[in-house]
Design an enzyme around this catalytic site. Sequence first.
Site, mmCIF file in Angstrom:
data_model
loop_
_atom_site.group_PDB
_atom_site.id
_atom_site.type_symbol
_atom_site.label_atom_id
_atom_site.label_comp_id
_atom_site.label_asym_id
_atom_site.label_seq_id
_atom_site.Cartn_x
_atom_site.Cartn_y
_atom_site.Cartn_z
ATOM 1 N N CYS A 86 0.835 -1.201 0.000
ATOM 2 C CA CYS A 86 0.000 0.000 0.000
ATOM 3 C C CYS A 86 0.876 1.261 0.000
ATOM 4 O O CYS A 86 1.530 1.553 -0.992
ATOM 5 C CB CYS A 86 -0.985 -0.043 1.153
ATOM 6 S SG CYS A 86 -2.389 1.098 0.962
ATOM 7 N N HIS A 194 -3.459 -5.726 1.070
ATOM 8 C CA HIS A 194 -2.825 -5.945 2.373
ATOM 9 C C HIS A 194 -2.855 -7.417 2.789
ATOM 10 O O HIS A 194 -3.758 -7.833 3.528
ATOM 11 C CB HIS A 194 -3.562 -5.134 3.449
ATOM 12 C CG HIS A 194 -3.346 -3.668 3.394
ATOM 13 N ND1 HIS A 194 -2.341 -3.033 4.095
ATOM 14 C CD2 HIS A 194 -4.019 -2.693 2.716
ATOM 15 C CE1 HIS A 194 -2.399 -1.729 3.857
ATOM 16 N NE2 HIS A 194 -3.398 -1.501 3.027
ATOM 17 N N GLU A 196 -1.028 -8.749 5.017
ATOM 18 C CA GLU A 196 -0.767 -8.831 6.458
ATOM 19 C C GLU A 196 -2.037 -8.700 7.284
ATOM 20 O O GLU A 196 -2.024 -8.983 8.493
ATOM 21 C CB GLU A 196 0.251 -7.759 6.871
ATOM 22 C CG GLU A 196 -0.284 -6.354 7.048
ATOM 23 C CD GLU A 196 -0.550 -5.594 5.756
ATOM 24 O OE1 GLU A 196 -0.786 -4.374 5.837
ATOM 25 O OE2 GLU A 196 -0.524 -6.219 4.665
#
Length: 220
Positions: A86, A194, A196
Amino acid sequence: MQTAVIVHPAANCDRDAQVALRAATGNEPAMVWHAETELPQADLIVVPGGFSYGDYLRSGAMAARSPIMGEVAKRAGDGVPVLGICNGFQILTEAGLLPGALLRNAHIDFVCGMRTLRVDSTDSPFTRGYESGAYVRFPVAHHDGNFEADEETLNRIEGEGRVAFRYVENVNGSARAIAGVLNEKGNVLGMMPHPERVISPLLGGEDGAVFFRQLIEAIQ
């Protein structure tokens, strides 16, 4: 396996990256403040998401010139894998480590939610564990994720197999639905989604856990 997370002012995903790397490696990542000029030994460097410097000037423009980024660039040049997520993707383009630029979303909306991506290139440690054409679901959360480059650059990165991920539904207007792009060596990946944020069923999915686990296995 040693990893490092770069921490910029107003980053808000550095702790998410820390948790994901800890789970994938069993080791605590080094959290490296942007003002540092040296990096500890690391087999993987992550530049996480957020709104570094409040997105002043352009998203990632100021963070790309922070002292630690010189060392990140050097390590990338030495072949160390670098993952920008990002805002990290924005920082890597602004630092010249990746081609193109991340512009305002085509519909000038902040896009947020789970999205399906298709794996295009598997010729990198980031995607080697997938089959070409596989689908993954990662969340997105950005206002300036519209990847753009001139036609010559787009043709080159396509021809060289450097598109790692594409949006199945092009949520931000990115050229050729590109969601993640690699550098020429294949050791630097920038992606807007994302991984994560989906490392546990409690967080809405485990595709991110698979992504990091496969990445660590490819590096070891």
